[in-house]
Design a protein around this motif. Structure first.
Motif, PDB file in Angstrom:
ATOM      1  N   SER A  70     -12.322  33.047  67.784  1.00 58.52           N
ATOM      2  CA  SER A  70     -11.313  32.685  68.372  1.00 58.52           C
ATOM      3  C   SER A  70     -10.767  31.820  68.722  1.00 58.52           C
ATOM      4  O   SER A  70     -10.703  31.154  68.284  1.00 58.52           O
ATOM      5  N   ASN A  71      -9.247  32.146  69.422  1.00 52.84           N
ATOM      6  CA  ASN A  71      -7.778  30.971  69.483  1.00 52.84           C
ATOM      7  C   ASN A  71      -9.178  29.838  69.885  1.00 52.84           C
ATOM      8  O   ASN A  71      -9.638  29.696  70.931  1.00 52.84           O
ATOM      9  N   ARG A  72      -8.565  28.689  69.811  1.00 57.84           N
ATOM     10  CA  ARG A  72      -8.613  27.568  70.463  1.00 57.84           C
ATOM     11  C   ARG A  72      -7.976  27.160  71.978  1.00 57.84           C
ATOM     12  O   ARG A  72      -6.882  27.525  71.679  1.00 57.84           O
ATOM     13  N   HIS A  73      -9.274  27.398  73.001  1.00 52.53           N
ATOM     14  CA  HIS A  73      -7.671  26.953  74.162  1.00 52.53           C
ATOM     15  C   HIS A  73      -8.846  26.443  75.175  1.00 52.53           C
ATOM     16  O   HIS A  73     -10.469  25.796  75.220  1.00 52.53           O
ATOM     17  N   ARG A  74      -8.348  25.999  76.218  1.00 47.19           N
ATOM     18  CA  ARG A  74      -9.097  26.266  77.224  1.00 47.19           C
ATOM     19  C   ARG A  74      -8.443  26.487  78.858  1.00 47.19           C
ATOM     20  O   ARG A  74      -7.295  26.787  78.723  1.00 47.19           O
ATOM     21  N   HIS A  75      -9.227  26.532  80.141  1.00 44.84           N
ATOM     22  CA  HIS A  75      -8.852  27.257  80.706  1.00 44.84           C
ATOM     23  C   HIS A  75      -9.622  26.205  81.885  1.00 44.84           C
ATOM     24  O   HIS A  75     -10.448  25.497  81.878  1.00 44.84           O
ATOM     25  N   THR A  76      -8.691  26.366  83.638  1.00 42.64           N
ATOM     26  CA  THR A  76      -9.661  25.848  84.717  1.00 42.64           C
ATOM     27  C   THR A  76     -10.829  26.772  85.578  1.00 42.64           C
ATOM     28  O   THR A  76     -10.833  26.589  86.488  1.00 42.64           O
ATOM     29  N   VAL A 107     -19.581  26.815  79.205  1.00 49.03           N
ATOM     30  CA  VAL A 107     -17.903  26.443  79.145  1.00 49.03           C
ATOM     31  C   VAL A 107     -16.933  25.919  80.609  1.00 49.03           C
ATOM     32  O   VAL A 107     -16.756  26.655  81.059  1.00 49.03           O
ATOM     33  N   PRO A 108     -17.902  24.791  80.839  1.00 49.41           N
ATOM     34  CA  PRO A 108     -16.728  23.687  81.468  1.00 49.41           C
ATOM     35  C   PRO A 108     -15.637  24.117  81.405  1.00 49.41           C
ATOM     36  O   PRO A 108     -13.957  24.734  81.022  1.00 49.41           O
ATOM     37  N   VAL A 109     -14.715  23.484  83.304  1.00 56.98           N
ATOM     38  CA  VAL A 109     -13.718  24.190  83.415  1.00 56.98           C
ATOM     39  C   VAL A 109     -12.559  22.520  82.152  1.00 56.98           C
ATOM     40  O   VAL A 109     -13.060  21.537  81.857  1.00 56.98           O
ATOM     41  N   TRP A 110     -12.006  23.491  81.793  1.00 59.06           N
ATOM     42  CA  TRP A 110     -10.284  22.592  81.037  1.00 59.06           C
ATOM     43  C   TRP A 110     -11.497  22.006  79.704  1.00 59.06           C
ATOM     44  O   TRP A 110     -10.954  21.452  79.613  1.00 59.06           O
ATOM     45  N   ALA A 111     -11.953  22.722  79.189  1.00 54.68           N
ATOM     46  CA  ALA A 111     -12.682  22.009  77.981  1.00 54.68           C
ATOM     47  C   ALA A 111     -12.359  22.620  76.710  1.00 54.68           C
ATOM     48  O   ALA A 111     -12.219  23.593  76.766  1.00 54.68           O
ATOM     49  N   SER A 156     -10.829  13.708  72.733  1.00 58.28           N
ATOM     50  CA  SER A 156     -10.127  13.729  73.826  1.00 58.28           C
ATOM     51  C   SER A 156      -8.952  15.110  74.397  1.00 58.28           C
ATOM     52  O   SER A 156      -8.283  15.109  73.500  1.00 58.28           O
ATOM     53  N   ASP A 157      -8.548  14.626  75.410  1.00 58.20           N
ATOM     54  CA  ASP A 157      -7.537  15.484  75.882  1.00 58.20           C
ATOM     55  C   ASP A 157      -5.942  14.878  75.984  1.00 58.20           C
ATOM     56  O   ASP A 157      -4.995  15.421  75.364  1.00 58.20           O
ATOM     57  N   HIS A 158      -5.968  13.686  75.577  1.00 60.17           N
ATOM     58  CA  HIS A 158      -5.022  13.293  74.976  1.00 60.17           C
ATOM     59  C   HIS A 158      -4.297  13.515  73.894  1.00 60.17           C
ATOM     60  O   HIS A 158      -3.333  14.138  73.554  1.00 60.17           O
ATOM     61  N   GLU A 159      -5.265  13.914  73.017  1.00 63.43           N
ATOM     62  CA  GLU A 159      -5.236  14.028  71.025  1.00 63.43           C
ATOM     63  C   GLU A 159      -4.844  15.594  71.196  1.00 63.43           C
ATOM     64  O   GLU A 159      -4.219  16.225  70.620  1.00 63.43           O
ATOM     65  N   ALA A 160      -5.512  16.336  72.470  1.00 60.83           N
ATOM     66  CA  ALA A 160      -5.078  18.012  72.872  1.00 60.83           C
ATOM     67  C   ALA A 160      -3.967  18.616  73.242  1.00 60.83           C
ATOM     68  O   ALA A 160      -2.942  19.323  72.556  1.00 60.83           O
TER      69      ALA A 160
END
Length: 165
Positions: A70-76, A107-111, A156-160
């Motif tokens: 799957s694509n790398r992704h994140r969600h709320t 999968v936790p929120v925003w990971a 980290s989120d900063h790098e992402a």
């Protein structure tokens, strides 16, 4: 009575739940109905929506062919994956989690996360999410994707923020 309440309506909450029986209670043969073409193409793997009228949780079935990711992704919204068949791994928040039939992954929120099939046959999983609840609370079920395989780990989120390294 309105379906939407505001702060000033606190005293209008009913003393008992109101039973609402929707007409549609079942979705037979989910995978036979076909995958969501446009949604599946964007995510680079087959996704089947379970069409029942839940206002709080959603359910989908996903397929990953051998070697597919799957694509790398994140969600709320939160996700719980249950592996129906196959084997592979998921990167969740920078951690590799190996899985096989019968395993569950949270999968936790925003990971940042993605899922990879390492087996010789199709991997199938059931995904349960609380996205409808967030959508019904004002459209706060958000998703962000990086349209590549997504095996790189984010520290980290900063790098992402800029996408793939």
């Amino acid at each position: 009575m309105s379906d939407r309440f505001h702060s000033a309506d606190f005293d209008k909450t009913p003393p008992r739940p109101r039973a609402v029986m929707p007409e549609k209670l079942a979705h037979p043969a989910v995978e036979s109905a076909g995958h969501r073409g446009d949604y599946s193409r964007k995510r680079k793997h087959a996704v089947f929506f379970v069409d029942v009228p839940s206002h709080a949780i959603s359910m989908t079935i996903g397929w990953l062919e051998p070697g597919q990711s799957s694509n790398r992704h994140r969600h709320t919204y939160e996700t719980i994956l249950y592996v129906l068949e196959g084997e592979g791994y998921s990167y969740v928040g920078g951690k590799r989690l190996d899985w096989k039939q019968g395993d569950a992954i949270y999968v936790p929120v925003w990971a940042w996360h993605n899922h990879v099939n390492t087996g010789a046959r199709r991997a199938r999983y059931l995904a349960c999410e609380n996205a409808p609840m967030l959508q019904n609370m004002g459209g706060v079920a958000l998703r962000e994707e990086v349209p590549d395989r997504g095996d790189q780990l984010f520290d980290s989120d900063h790098e992402a923020e800029g996408g793939a390294r």
